[in-house]
Write an enzyme that holds these catalytic residues in place. Structure first.
Site, short mmCIF file in Angstrom:
data_model
loop_
_atom_site.label_atom_id
_atom_site.label_comp_id
_atom_site.label_asym_id
_atom_site.label_seq_id
_atom_site.Cartn_x
_atom_site.Cartn_y
_atom_site.Cartn_z
N GLU A 62 -32.77 -1.98 12.65
CA GLU A 62 -33.10 -3.39 12.87
C GLU A 62 -32.46 -4.24 11.78
O GLU A 62 -32.02 -3.71 10.75
CB GLU A 62 -34.63 -3.58 12.85
CG GLU A 62 -35.33 -2.82 13.96
CD GLU A 62 -36.83 -3.08 14.01
OE1 GLU A 62 -37.49 -2.51 14.88
OE2 GLU A 62 -37.33 -3.87 13.16
N PRO A 63 -32.41 -5.56 11.99
CA PRO A 63 -31.81 -6.43 10.96
C PRO A 63 -32.44 -6.24 9.58
O PRO A 63 -31.75 -6.32 8.56
CB PRO A 63 -32.06 -7.84 11.50
CG PRO A 63 -32.12 -7.66 12.99
CD PRO A 63 -32.76 -6.33 13.21
N SER B 191 -31.97 1.52 6.18
CA SER B 191 -32.23 2.79 5.51
C SER B 191 -33.71 3.15 5.50
O SER B 191 -34.06 4.31 5.29
CB SER B 191 -31.71 2.73 4.06
OG SER B 191 -30.31 2.61 4.04
N LEU C 167 -30.95 11.68 14.60
CA LEU C 167 -29.92 11.27 13.65
C LEU C 167 -29.25 12.47 13.00
O LEU C 167 -28.05 12.45 12.71
CB LEU C 167 -30.52 10.36 12.58
CG LEU C 167 -30.81 8.92 13.02
CD1 LEU C 167 -31.54 8.17 11.91
CD2 LEU C 167 -29.53 8.19 13.40
N ALA D 269 -26.49 13.50 15.27
CA ALA D 269 -25.32 12.62 15.19
C ALA D 269 -24.58 12.80 13.88
O ALA D 269 -23.34 12.79 13.84
CB ALA D 269 -25.76 11.18 15.37
N GLY E 160 3.35 3.15 1.10
CA GLY E 160 3.72 1.85 0.54
C GLY E 160 3.31 0.71 1.45
O GLY E 160 2.24 0.72 2.06
N GLY E 161 4.21 -0.28 1.60
CA GLY E 161 3.91 -1.44 2.43
C GLY E 161 3.71 -1.07 3.89
O GLY E 161 2.91 -1.70 4.60
N GLU F 255 -25.51 5.91 10.07
CA GLU F 255 -26.18 7.20 10.23
C GLU F 255 -26.68 7.74 8.89
O GLU F 255 -26.59 8.93 8.61
CB GLU F 255 -25.23 8.23 10.88
CG GLU F 255 -24.46 7.72 12.06
CD GLU F 255 -25.18 7.92 13.38
OE1 GLU F 255 -26.24 8.57 13.38
OE2 GLU F 255 -24.68 7.44 14.40
N GLY F 256 -27.21 6.83 8.08
CA GLY F 256 -27.66 7.19 6.74
C GLY F 256 -26.59 6.83 5.73
O GLY F 256 -25.51 7.40 5.74
#
Length: 390
Positions: free
Chosen positions: A139-140, A144, A245, A248, A345-346, A369-370
């Protein structure tokens, strides 16, 4: 690239694969090379993914819920599922997320905690990729610490009424069914919320820098009414979603080895062709030191994944094993991709090469996932016997 992959296998780990393992690995690798790799650059740049089309192709390949038994699932070994995750994430972490959220979160929850009717209703279609699922725990304000979730489910006669929101949900707006975890008067419970249910809406997260070839959504539940038959009867307490979890996270332990391997193989090919001071940069000592360090680190991640896979196949895997794998492998894979980028490099900052794309994707994998910090404390608790979360 195949020559580079052979050279990166310094310990001949490929020799440990039996015939079935090798056939599965090669089949998924061919699908990834033929179907996914030619398109991933554009999908990533556009921030889009033909997820429903790909889900059916993954279903035909047999990788959706492949480690589950029955209901159209392949019943493969955990280590074989890991091999598939590595090959898919060698193309892009977002693609592996599509597969693992479907199989290791949504399908696993129904398979492990659902009723027989729920399993029969959803799992065969999900295994084929005809139906998509998502997993709503974060959730927002509760990431954790899932115990802090605010989403509530209240019993009302023969129904349950759900209110709340979930955030950072892979496949959220695409899902035909969402596995939603909510607080009740009797603790945390799991519910199956079907797409189109009144009061259930989704909104995609845009402007992402990482995991652009993946659909990430918010789920909103506003007086969503579901019948008692939509509750997962065995989905009781926080141990249930945390168990999912772990499934996953296990896929992540293997998957990130593919991302790191692909980045390093790309850098190895580039260094053999890029000429400076009249010879390929692969011939310079500093570049060879980088390759030596990175190749050894890569094989460490592969050995870790193989060991945890063996433990899981033997029924001996424990949460701290999974945390060890995610803690070690994601961090190492991210470091490999970052350093491999420096060899290009670039050229390494463009999407012409996959290296930095893998690195920015792994920035998210490092967190989801943690978080890395959470797995640090899981290991610390195992080592000391003291819980430092609070």
């Amino acid at each position: 690239m195949s020559d580079a992959l052979d050279r990166l296998d310094l310990l001949d780990l490929d020799d440990d694969l039996d015939g079935d393992d090798r056939l599965l690995r090669d089949t998924v690798r061919k699908f990834a090379d033929d179907r996914l790799r030619p398109n991933i650059r554009q999908w990533f740049e556009d921030g889009t993914l033909p997820a429903r089309e790909l889900a059916q192709e993954f279903g035909a390949l047999g990788v959706l819920g492949m480690h589950l038994e029955g209901y159209g699932c392949a019943g493969a070994k955990a280590s074989q599922y890991g091999l598939a995750c590595a090959e898919i994430e060698a193309v892009d972490s977002g693609l592996r997320s599509l597969v693992s959220v479907q199989g290791s979160l949504a399908m696993f929850c129904i398979w492990k905690y659902g009723s027989e009717d729920q399993k029969q209703q959803w799992l065969p279609g999900m295994a084929k990729g005809e139906l998509l699922g998502c997993f709503g725990l974060t959730e927002p304000d509760a990431g954790s610490d899932p115990a802090g979730m605010r989403t509530r489910a209240v019993r009302d006669g023969d129904d349950w009424v759900l209110n709340g929101s979930k955030m950072w949900i892979t496949n959220g707006s695409l899902a035909d069914v969402a596995v939603v975890w909510a607080r009740t008067d009797d603790g945390v419970r799991g519910f199956l919320v079907e797409k189109g249910t009144k009061g259930f809406t989704t909104q995609d997260v845009h402007h992402k820098i990482s995991l652009r070839a993946s659909v990430t959504s918010e789920l909103v539940l506003d007086d969503v009414r579901v019948p008692e038959s939509s509750r997962l009867p065995e989905g009781l307490g926080l141990k249930a979603p945390l168990g999912a979890l772990s499934e996953a996270r296990y896929g992540i332990v293997w998957g990130v080895t593919g991302a790191a391997r692909d980045a390093l193989a790309s850098a190895l090919d580039y260094a053999g062709e890029r000429t400076q001071f009249d010879k390929p940069i692969a011939g310079f000592q500093l570049t060879q030191k980088k390759f030596a360090d990175l190749a050894v680190a890569l094989q460490h991640t592969q050995l870790t994944a193989a060991r945890i896979g063996a433990l899981k196949d033997a029924g001996r895997v424990r949460p701290h094993h999974i945390s060890f794998g995610k803690f070690s492998n994601v961090r190492t894979a991210l470091e490999i991709c970052r350093e491999a980028r420096s060899i290009l490099g670039g050229s390494g900052i463009t999407t012409e090469y996959p290296v930095l794309r893998h690195a920015v994707n792994l920035e998210t994998v490092y967190t989801y996932e943690g978080t890395h910090e959470v797995h640090t404390l899981v290991l610390g608790s195992k080592l000391t016997g003291l819980d430092a979360f609070r």
